[in-house]
Write a protein that holds these residues in place. Structure first.
Motif, PDB file in Angstrom:
ATOM      1  N   GLY A 260      37.302  45.707  29.602  1.00 35.32           N
ATOM      2  CA  GLY A 260      37.773  46.286  30.953  1.00 35.32           C
ATOM      3  C   GLY A 260      37.089  47.818  31.459  1.00 35.32           C
ATOM      4  O   GLY A 260      37.667  48.484  32.198  1.00 35.32           O
TER       5      GLY A 260
ATOM      6  N   SER B 245      32.638  39.042  36.797  1.00 35.38           N
ATOM      7  CA  SER B 245      33.684  38.514  36.378  1.00 35.38           C
ATOM      8  C   SER B 245      33.553  37.365  35.314  1.00 35.38           C
ATOM      9  O   SER B 245      34.270  37.036  34.317  1.00 35.38           O
TER      10      SER B 245
ATOM     11  N   ARG C  28      32.598  38.886  31.806  1.00 30.47           N
ATOM     12  CA  ARG C  28      33.685  39.377  31.165  1.00 30.47           C
ATOM     13  C   ARG C  28      34.822  38.583  30.523  1.00 30.47           C
ATOM     14  O   ARG C  28      35.256  38.542  29.563  1.00 30.47           O
ATOM     15  N   LYS C  29      34.985  37.366  31.411  1.00 30.31           N
ATOM     16  CA  LYS C  29      36.118  36.559  31.093  1.00 30.31           C
ATOM     17  C   LYS C  29      35.585  35.423  30.126  1.00 30.31           C
ATOM     18  O   LYS C  29      36.117  34.737  29.362  1.00 30.31           O
TER      19      LYS C  29
ATOM     20  N   TYR D 210      35.924  39.404  49.276  1.00 28.53           N
ATOM     21  CA  TYR D 210      35.356  40.744  49.010  1.00 28.53           C
ATOM     22  C   TYR D 210      34.289  41.118  50.319  1.00 28.53           C
ATOM     23  O   TYR D 210      34.220  42.275  50.787  1.00 28.53           O
TER      24      TYR D 210
ATOM     25  N   LEU E  32      34.697  45.444  41.108  1.00 31.14           N
ATOM     26  CA  LEU E  32      35.803  45.290  41.380  1.00 31.14           C
ATOM     27  C   LEU E  32      36.318  43.807  40.959  1.00 31.14           C
ATOM     28  O   LEU E  32      37.632  43.846  40.658  1.00 31.14           O
ATOM     29  N   GLU E  33      35.738  42.698  40.961  1.00 30.35           N
ATOM     30  CA  GLU E  33      35.914  41.531  40.691  1.00 30.35           C
ATOM     31  C   GLU E  33      36.065  41.420  39.355  1.00 30.35           C
ATOM     32  O   GLU E  33      36.811  40.380  38.748  1.00 30.35           O
TER      33      GLU E  33
ATOM     34  N   GLU F  87      37.810  43.454  37.539  1.00 25.89           N
ATOM     35  CA  GLU F  87      39.170  43.772  37.073  1.00 25.89           C
ATOM     36  C   GLU F  87      39.268  44.869  36.185  1.00 25.89           C
ATOM     37  O   GLU F  87      39.992  44.881  34.977  1.00 25.89           O
TER      38      GLU F  87
ATOM     39  N   LYS G 206      39.767  48.135  33.830  1.00 34.18           N
ATOM     40  CA  LYS G 206      40.880  49.236  33.616  1.00 34.18           C
ATOM     41  C   LYS G 206      40.262  50.481  33.952  1.00 34.18           C
ATOM     42  O   LYS G 206      41.197  51.387  34.369  1.00 34.18           O
TER      43      LYS G 206
ATOM     44  N   LEU H 234      41.973  51.189  44.188  1.00 34.95           N
ATOM     45  CA  LEU H 234      41.926  50.957  42.608  1.00 34.95           C
ATOM     46  C   LEU H 234      42.842  51.499  41.596  1.00 34.95           C
ATOM     47  O   LEU H 234      43.478  51.379  40.822  1.00 34.95           O
TER      48      LEU H 234
ATOM     49  N   ALA I 231      44.557  51.379  37.868  1.00 31.10           N
ATOM     50  CA  ALA I 231      43.561  51.713  37.055  1.00 31.10           C
ATOM     51  C   ALA I 231      42.898  53.072  37.053  1.00 31.10           C
ATOM     52  O   ALA I 231      43.630  53.996  37.695  1.00 31.10           O
TER      53      ALA I 231
END
Length: 493
Positions: A326, A353, A356-357, A376, A408-409, A411, A413, A439, A444
């Motif tokens: 994050g 994204s 990260r995922k 976006y 930003l995509e 997400e 923290k 944000l 965040a």
């Protein structure tokens, strides 16, 4: 006098210049300004022979020209100093200045002593102290920029276009460049100065011409206008608030850094940033501010440091690991390490994204990618608004919007963003500032590194000041109007 009259240019049916006029007089510094995509670069490329116009004409000292190649424009006295430095680092300064147009002796061989003398004469004429025999790569960025200007002068140019020449310079280097530019103007050269920094344009320019959406909006003498009028000309409206309101009530600590060190650059850095807060990071060039952020995510090896995220200890092994946990870092170098330039807008926005995922080998949901890209494109006002367009074909400001969209995509923290508005116009700056605040307001935490003091003061709830690789001060900017003097006092030894 240099005139561009009724210049029109289209690419693939899309008109990017609509009958644009521009004039440059000998002995003046003329600023050319407009939002990203306004047509500035296209106009300069036409005048300097890189592009052919569709209709219109270019007049140089009364004669009409239709340059088919940059060499033709150079021979006519037009030179361009590009934003991206083009020096060969392992060649000497003199070798760089006369590259591909070397001075030869009577035997047809390169006359290196003559080139060294010629380079020295130009530096003497410009009033700068640069050794022609030094390797170009050994010079500071500011000195390299002055060598680029010297190359233009060596062409016996009468008209010089400078595209974002200060984007990577320190304040001291900027003032040295300004003095050279003023001296060239006083010697009768016409200088076009392109920059997104309004304060610079008002300091250095005699006149300002504004383009918007490929159209000529107007020209104003600097002495007869102000920033409010120029901004309104650029964006078609008055921007009364360049910066959104500060955080109403930051929450608990989101991220804590303790004892961060990196060999030779960062020593014993500790700080915390709260949920809903924008923590500004300031300091002079070389102060260690960017190095600290890179060491935090282990993009450069750290020698010490411990971290907590949402109250729990967290290990950060590398930037990809940080992202999965994050913590997302947005580089100041969007072309070198921020974007996949040959990939589309859609692919770039989805990249962080996906990593990260799911990791690099994950199956990609094309429908979700398209939906995110369109979201976006709308939120960030990316132009052109087509997800399939390659990022390399976008203007610098729109590339920056894609870079931030990509972050930003994911997400985050904690979002760490380095020079978020470098090289973008005032309208794009306002939008980026609002998205960073959005944000933070969504829960965040944001760390923003910036060289622009108005941006630091306008955006930050607190300001972390670096000096010589260490934190020299933490200043509250939430309730009182923090002054530039207080920040600079903490930044200067």
């Amino acid at each position: 006098m240099l005139f561009a009259q009724e210049i029109t240019k289209s690419f693939h049916g899309n008109t990017v210049l609509h009958g644009v006029d521009f004039e440059l007089a000998p002995g003046e510094i003329h600023a050319l300004i407009g939002e990203n995509g306004a047509g500035k670069s296209t106009l300069v490329n036409i005048i300097s022979g890189n592009l052919r116009y569709d209709t219109g004409k270019v007049l140089l000292d009364g004669d009409e020209h239709a340059f088919g190649h940059p060499l033709e424009a150079m021979r006519a006295g037009i030179a361009v100093v590009h934003q991206e430095l083009s020096l060969v680092p392992n060649a000497t300064v003199a070798e760089n200045m006369f590259l591909r147009r070397e001075i030869t002796n009577r035997f047809g061989l390169n006359d290196w002593p003559a080139m060294t003398r010629a380079a020295q004469e130009i530096f003497d004429r410009m009033g700068v102290d640069i050794d022609p025999n030094a390797l170009a790569g050994s010079l500071s960025t500011g000195m390299q920029q002055l060598v680029e200007v010297a190359k233009a002068v060596s062409l016996d140019a009468k008209y010089i276009f400078m595209d974002e020449p200060t984007s990577s310079l320190s304040e001291k280097e900027i003032q040295e460049l300004f003095q050279v530019v003023r001296d060239l103007r006083d010697k009768g050269l016409g200088i076009v100065f392109i920059s997104h920094k309004l304060s610079e344009l008002f300091e250095i320019s005699d006149r300002i011409t504004v383009l918007r959406d490929g159209r000529f909006i107007g020209t104003r003498p600097v002495a007869e206008t102000d920033t409010s009028e120029i901004i309104a000309m650029m964006v078609g409206r008055h921007l009364t608030d360049l910066y959104p309101p500060k955080a109403s009530a930051p929450g608990e600590v989101m991220f804590r850094c303790s004892g961060l060190s990196a060999f030779g650059t960062v020593a014993d850095v500790s700080f915390e940033v709260r949920r809903g807060e924008i923590l500004g990071v300031a300091g002079l060039v070389g102060s260690g501010r960017t190095e600290a952020m890179l060491a935090l995510i282990n993009a450069t090896p750290r020698t010490a440091g411990s971290f907590e995220l949402e109250g729990a200890g967290v290990d950060i092994s590398d930037p990809a690991d940080a992202m999965k946990k994050g913590i997302v870092y947005v580089s100041e170098d969007r072309k070198g390490s921020g974007l996949f330039l040959t990939y589309s807008i859609e692919q770039n926005i989805a990249a962080a994204s996906v990593m990260r995922k799911s990791g690099p080998m994950a199956m990609v949901n094309s429908g979700a990618m398209a939906e995110a890209a369109n979201t976006y494109i709308g939120r960030m006002d990316i132009r052109p608004a087509r997800p399939s367009v390659a990022v390399i074909d976008l203007s610098g400001g729109n590339q920056q919007k894609v870079l931030l969209s990509k972050a930003l995509e994911a997400e985050p923290k904690l979002l760490i963003v380095d020079e978020p508005t470098r090289g973008v116009d005032v309208g794009a700056k306002s939008l980026i500032h609002q998205r960073l605040r959005d944000l933070a307001e969504a829960g965040a935490a944001v760390i923003m590194v910036s060289s622009e003091m108005p941006e630091v003061l306008g955006m930050s709830d607190r300001v972390l000041v670096f000096r010589s690789g260490r934190v020299s001060a933490l200043l509250d900017n939430s309730k009182t109007e923090l002054g530039q003097e207080e920040v600079m006092a903490a930044a200067i030894e």
